[in-house]
Write an enzyme that holds these catalytic residues in place. Structure first.
Site, PDB file in Angstrom:
ATOM      1  N   ALA A 128      35.189  37.116  48.479  1.00 17.83           N
ATOM      2  CA  ALA A 128      34.272  36.060  48.478  1.00 17.83           C
ATOM      3  C   ALA A 128      33.032  36.367  49.347  1.00 17.83           C
ATOM      4  CB  ALA A 128      34.957  34.740  49.136  1.00 17.83           C
ATOM      5  N   GLU A 219      44.800  46.445  49.813  1.00 15.12           N
ATOM      6  CA  GLU A 219      44.133  47.824  49.544  1.00 15.12           C
ATOM      7  C   GLU A 219      44.994  49.362  49.681  1.00 15.12           C
ATOM      8  OE1 GLU A 219      39.672  48.297  50.802  1.00 15.12           O
ATOM      9  OE2 GLU A 219      41.011  49.610  52.678  1.00 15.12           O
TER      10      GLU A 219
END
Length: 268
Positions: A128, A219
Protein backbone atom coordinates in the site's frame (compact mmCIF):
# COMPACT_ATOMS: atom_id res chain seq x y z
CA UNK A 1 20.98 -6.95 -18.21
CA UNK A 2 17.93 -7.48 -20.35
CA UNK A 3 17.90 -11.27 -20.11
CA UNK A 4 18.30 -13.55 -17.12
CA UNK A 5 20.63 -16.58 -17.19
CA UNK A 6 17.56 -18.79 -17.77
CA UNK A 7 16.47 -16.54 -20.68
CA UNK A 8 13.62 -14.72 -18.96
CA UNK A 9 13.27 -11.12 -20.19
CA UNK A 10 14.16 -8.31 -17.78
CA UNK A 11 11.86 -5.38 -18.51
CA UNK A 12 13.43 -1.94 -18.78
CA UNK A 13 12.18 1.16 -20.54
CA UNK A 14 12.83 0.74 -24.26
CA UNK A 15 12.89 -3.07 -24.33
CA UNK A 16 9.33 -3.46 -25.64
CA UNK A 17 6.74 -1.89 -27.95
CA UNK A 18 3.69 -1.08 -25.82
CA UNK A 19 1.42 -0.47 -28.82
CA UNK A 20 1.99 -4.01 -30.08
CA UNK A 21 1.53 -5.48 -26.59
CA UNK A 22 -1.67 -3.53 -25.97
CA UNK A 23 -3.16 -4.80 -29.22
CA UNK A 24 -2.34 -8.39 -28.29
CA UNK A 25 -3.81 -8.15 -24.79
CA UNK A 26 -6.91 -6.26 -25.98
CA UNK A 27 -7.62 -8.99 -28.52
CA UNK A 28 -7.52 -11.55 -25.72
CA UNK A 29 -9.80 -9.41 -23.52
CA UNK A 30 -7.38 -9.80 -20.62
CA UNK A 31 -8.63 -8.98 -17.12
CA UNK A 32 -6.13 -7.86 -14.45
CA UNK A 33 -6.55 -8.05 -10.69
CA UNK A 34 -4.61 -5.95 -8.20
CA UNK A 35 -4.41 -6.81 -4.50
CA UNK A 36 -3.36 -4.35 -1.79
CA UNK A 37 -3.42 -4.61 2.00
CA UNK A 38 -4.52 -1.59 4.05
CA UNK A 39 -4.05 -2.64 7.66
CA UNK A 40 -3.80 -0.44 10.76
CA UNK A 41 -1.80 2.75 10.09
CA UNK A 42 -1.20 1.90 6.44
CA UNK A 43 -4.63 3.39 5.76
CA UNK A 44 -2.88 6.76 5.31
CA UNK A 45 -1.48 5.55 1.97
CA UNK A 46 -4.55 4.11 0.26
CA UNK A 47 -6.10 7.21 -1.30
CA UNK A 48 -2.87 8.22 -3.00
CA UNK A 49 -2.27 4.62 -4.04
CA UNK A 50 -5.65 4.24 -5.73
CA UNK A 51 -5.71 7.67 -7.35
CA UNK A 52 -2.23 7.23 -8.81
CA UNK A 53 -3.16 3.71 -9.98
CA UNK A 54 -6.16 5.12 -11.83
CA UNK A 55 -3.80 7.50 -13.62
CA UNK A 56 -0.95 5.13 -14.48
CA UNK A 57 -1.88 1.45 -14.00
CA UNK A 58 -3.07 -0.59 -16.98
CA UNK A 59 -4.69 2.36 -18.74
CA UNK A 60 -7.43 1.18 -21.11
CA UNK A 61 -7.60 -2.35 -19.70
CA UNK A 62 -10.06 -4.14 -17.41
CA UNK A 63 -8.85 -3.90 -13.81
CA UNK A 64 -10.33 -5.22 -10.56
CA UNK A 65 -8.91 -3.84 -7.30
CA UNK A 66 -9.11 -6.13 -4.26
CA UNK A 67 -8.45 -4.08 -1.11
CA UNK A 68 -7.93 -6.05 2.11
CA UNK A 69 -8.49 -3.93 5.20
CA UNK A 70 -9.32 -4.04 8.90
CA UNK A 71 -11.17 -0.70 8.58
CA UNK A 72 -13.68 -0.56 5.74
CA UNK A 73 -14.46 3.09 6.45
CA UNK A 74 -10.85 4.02 5.70
CA UNK A 75 -11.17 3.11 2.02
CA UNK A 76 -12.01 6.22 -0.05
CA UNK A 77 -14.76 6.32 -2.64
CA UNK A 78 -12.82 7.28 -5.73
CA UNK A 79 -13.98 7.63 -9.31
CA UNK A 80 -12.94 4.63 -11.42
CA UNK A 81 -12.42 4.44 -15.14
CA UNK A 82 -14.53 2.38 -17.52
CA UNK A 83 -14.11 -1.36 -17.07
CA UNK A 84 -12.57 -0.97 -13.62
CA UNK A 85 -13.97 -2.06 -10.26
CA UNK A 86 -13.01 -2.01 -6.58
CA UNK A 87 -13.96 -4.48 -3.87
CA UNK A 88 -13.19 -4.03 -0.17
CA UNK A 89 -12.50 -7.21 1.81
CA UNK A 90 -12.64 -7.15 5.62
CA UNK A 91 -9.78 -8.91 7.42
CA UNK A 92 -8.29 -9.00 10.89
CA UNK A 93 -5.69 -6.39 11.83
CA UNK A 94 -2.97 -8.20 13.72
CA UNK A 95 -0.91 -6.41 16.37
CA UNK A 96 2.46 -7.47 14.95
CA UNK A 97 3.29 -6.05 11.52
CA UNK A 98 5.21 -9.25 10.80
CA UNK A 99 1.98 -11.24 11.15
CA UNK A 100 0.18 -8.81 8.86
CA UNK A 101 2.73 -9.04 6.07
CA UNK A 102 3.11 -12.80 6.28
CA UNK A 103 -0.62 -13.50 6.29
CA UNK A 104 -0.89 -11.87 2.85
CA UNK A 105 0.15 -15.10 1.14
CA UNK A 106 -2.66 -17.06 2.76
CA UNK A 107 -5.29 -14.40 2.03
CA UNK A 108 -4.29 -14.00 -1.61
CA UNK A 109 -4.24 -17.78 -2.06
CA UNK A 110 -7.71 -18.15 -0.56
CA UNK A 111 -9.11 -15.24 -2.60
CA UNK A 112 -7.82 -16.85 -5.80
CA UNK A 113 -9.22 -20.29 -5.02
CA UNK A 114 -12.61 -19.06 -3.83
CA UNK A 115 -13.41 -16.70 -6.69
CA UNK A 116 -10.66 -14.71 -8.43
CA UNK A 117 -9.66 -17.69 -10.56
CA UNK A 118 -12.93 -17.03 -12.43
CA UNK A 119 -12.71 -13.23 -12.43
CA UNK A 120 -9.24 -12.27 -13.71
CA UNK A 121 -6.49 -13.71 -15.90
CA UNK A 122 -3.51 -12.08 -14.20
CA UNK A 123 -3.04 -10.79 -10.68
CA UNK A 124 -0.60 -8.17 -9.40
CA UNK A 125 0.16 -8.00 -5.66
CA UNK A 126 1.43 -4.68 -4.29
CA UNK A 127 2.20 -2.94 -0.99
CA UNK A 128 0.00 0.00 0.00
CA UNK A 129 2.89 2.42 0.62
CA UNK A 130 3.63 2.71 -3.10
CA UNK A 131 2.75 5.49 -5.52
CA UNK A 132 2.46 5.18 -9.29
CA UNK A 133 4.59 7.87 -10.91
CA UNK A 134 4.69 6.68 -14.52
CA UNK A 135 2.84 4.28 -16.78
CA UNK A 136 2.74 0.59 -15.90
CA UNK A 137 1.00 -1.54 -18.48
CA UNK A 138 0.76 -5.01 -19.92
CA UNK A 139 4.54 -5.19 -20.38
CA UNK A 140 4.62 -6.47 -16.78
CA UNK A 141 2.32 -9.43 -17.40
CA UNK A 142 3.67 -12.96 -17.60
CA UNK A 143 3.26 -16.41 -16.07
CA UNK A 144 5.36 -15.62 -12.96
CA UNK A 145 6.81 -12.14 -12.46
CA UNK A 146 9.39 -10.98 -9.91
CA UNK A 147 10.84 -7.50 -9.39
CA UNK A 148 14.54 -6.88 -8.80
CA UNK A 149 15.10 -5.01 -5.52
CA UNK A 150 16.71 -1.60 -6.25
CA UNK A 151 19.16 -1.92 -3.36
CA UNK A 152 20.76 -5.11 -4.69
CA UNK A 153 20.83 -4.51 -8.43
CA UNK A 154 24.64 -4.45 -8.72
CA UNK A 155 25.48 -6.48 -5.60
CA UNK A 156 26.99 -9.95 -5.41
CA UNK A 157 24.82 -12.77 -4.11
CA UNK A 158 26.84 -12.81 -0.88
CA UNK A 159 25.39 -9.35 -0.13
CA UNK A 160 21.79 -10.50 -0.58
CA UNK A 161 19.87 -10.49 2.70
CA UNK A 162 18.43 -13.98 2.26
CA UNK A 163 17.48 -16.22 5.15
CA UNK A 164 20.74 -18.04 5.96
CA UNK A 165 19.62 -20.43 8.72
CA UNK A 166 19.37 -23.87 7.20
CA UNK A 167 16.59 -24.90 9.59
CA UNK A 168 14.25 -22.36 7.98
CA UNK A 169 11.97 -23.19 5.05
CA UNK A 170 13.14 -19.86 3.59
CA UNK A 171 16.81 -20.89 3.61
CA UNK A 172 19.08 -19.93 0.71
CA UNK A 173 22.81 -20.85 0.91
CA UNK A 174 25.45 -18.12 0.57
CA UNK A 175 26.54 -19.35 -2.86
CA UNK A 176 23.02 -19.47 -4.32
CA UNK A 177 20.49 -16.88 -5.46
CA UNK A 178 20.12 -15.29 -8.88
CA UNK A 179 18.72 -11.88 -7.87
CA UNK A 180 17.31 -10.37 -4.71
CA UNK A 181 13.59 -9.83 -5.31
CA UNK A 182 11.48 -7.26 -3.50
CA UNK A 183 8.44 -8.49 -1.63
CA UNK A 184 6.44 -5.32 -2.37
CA UNK A 185 5.51 -6.41 -5.92
CA UNK A 186 4.97 -9.80 -7.50
CA UNK A 187 2.41 -11.16 -9.90
CA UNK A 188 1.55 -13.38 -12.80
CA UNK A 189 -1.10 -15.64 -14.28
CA UNK A 190 -3.71 -16.22 -11.60
CA UNK A 191 -3.25 -20.00 -11.40
CA UNK A 192 0.55 -19.57 -11.10
CA UNK A 193 0.17 -17.07 -8.27
CA UNK A 194 -2.09 -19.51 -6.48
CA UNK A 195 0.81 -22.00 -6.50
CA UNK A 196 3.29 -19.32 -5.38
CA UNK A 197 1.21 -18.05 -2.47
CA UNK A 198 0.27 -21.55 -1.37
CA UNK A 199 3.93 -22.62 -1.37
CA UNK A 200 5.06 -19.54 0.58
CA UNK A 201 2.25 -19.91 3.11
CA UNK A 202 3.13 -23.57 3.66
CA UNK A 203 6.79 -22.61 4.19
CA UNK A 204 5.79 -20.04 6.80
CA UNK A 205 3.71 -22.65 8.61
CA UNK A 206 6.67 -25.05 8.63
CA UNK A 207 8.79 -22.40 10.31
CA UNK A 208 6.04 -21.42 12.71
CA UNK A 209 5.83 -25.04 13.86
CA UNK A 210 9.44 -24.80 15.08
CA UNK A 211 8.96 -21.24 16.37
CA UNK A 212 11.06 -19.31 13.88
CA UNK A 213 10.42 -16.64 11.22
CA UNK A 214 12.53 -15.98 8.15
CA UNK A 215 14.66 -12.84 8.30
CA UNK A 216 12.51 -10.69 5.99
CA UNK A 217 9.28 -12.60 6.51
CA UNK A 218 7.21 -13.05 3.32
CA UNK A 219 9.98 -11.51 1.19
CA UNK A 220 12.40 -14.23 2.32
CA UNK A 221 9.97 -17.02 1.43
CA UNK A 222 9.26 -15.35 -1.92
CA UNK A 223 12.99 -15.28 -2.72
CA UNK A 224 13.30 -18.94 -1.81
CA UNK A 225 10.38 -19.77 -4.13
CA UNK A 226 11.92 -17.83 -7.01
CA UNK A 227 15.24 -19.62 -6.57
CA UNK A 228 13.70 -23.01 -7.34
CA UNK A 229 10.72 -21.87 -9.44
CA UNK A 230 12.28 -19.29 -11.75
CA UNK A 231 10.20 -16.25 -12.73
CA UNK A 232 9.30 -16.21 -16.41
CA UNK A 233 9.66 -12.43 -16.48
CA UNK A 234 11.66 -10.01 -14.31
CA UNK A 235 10.95 -6.32 -13.84
CA UNK A 236 13.78 -3.86 -13.36
CA UNK A 237 13.89 -1.53 -10.32
CA UNK A 238 11.90 0.98 -12.39
CA UNK A 239 8.92 -0.90 -10.96
CA UNK A 240 9.86 -0.74 -7.27
CA UNK A 241 12.02 2.32 -6.75
CA UNK A 242 13.08 3.55 -3.34
CA UNK A 243 14.86 6.88 -2.95
CA UNK A 244 17.25 5.57 -0.32
CA UNK A 245 18.38 2.52 -2.32
CA UNK A 246 20.29 2.15 -5.53
CA UNK A 247 21.62 4.53 -8.15
CA UNK A 248 19.17 6.91 -9.86
CA UNK A 249 21.62 7.14 -12.76
CA UNK A 250 20.95 3.52 -13.70
CA UNK A 251 17.17 3.74 -13.27
CA UNK A 252 15.98 6.69 -15.34
CA UNK A 253 12.21 6.03 -15.20
CA UNK A 254 10.83 5.46 -11.74
CA UNK A 255 7.36 4.08 -12.37
CA UNK A 256 6.42 2.82 -8.91
CA UNK A 257 7.97 4.51 -5.89
CA UNK A 258 7.89 3.87 -2.15
CA UNK A 259 6.29 6.78 -0.30
CA UNK A 260 8.68 8.23 2.32
CA UNK A 261 7.55 7.24 5.81
CA UNK A 262 8.64 6.73 9.39
CA UNK A 263 8.67 2.94 9.45
CA UNK A 264 8.58 2.73 13.24
CA UNK A 265 5.42 4.82 13.42
CA UNK A 266 3.38 3.12 10.69
CA UNK A 267 4.34 -0.34 11.94
CA UNK A 268 3.62 0.48 15.58
Amino acid sequence: MTLSPWLAPIVWDGTYNLDILNEQFHRRGVRIGLTVFVIRKYKIFIQNFLQSAETFFMTGHKVSYYVFTDDINAIPNISLGEGRSLEVLKVTGYKRWQDITMRRMQLIRDLISERVINEVDYIVCLDADLEFKDSIGVEILGDVVGVIHPGFLAESRQAFTHERRDISAGYIPNDEGDFYYTGCFFGGAVEKIYKLTNHCHDAMMQDKAINIEALWHDESYLNRYFLYHKPTKLLSPEYAWNDYYGSPIVVKRKRLVHVPKDTNKVRD
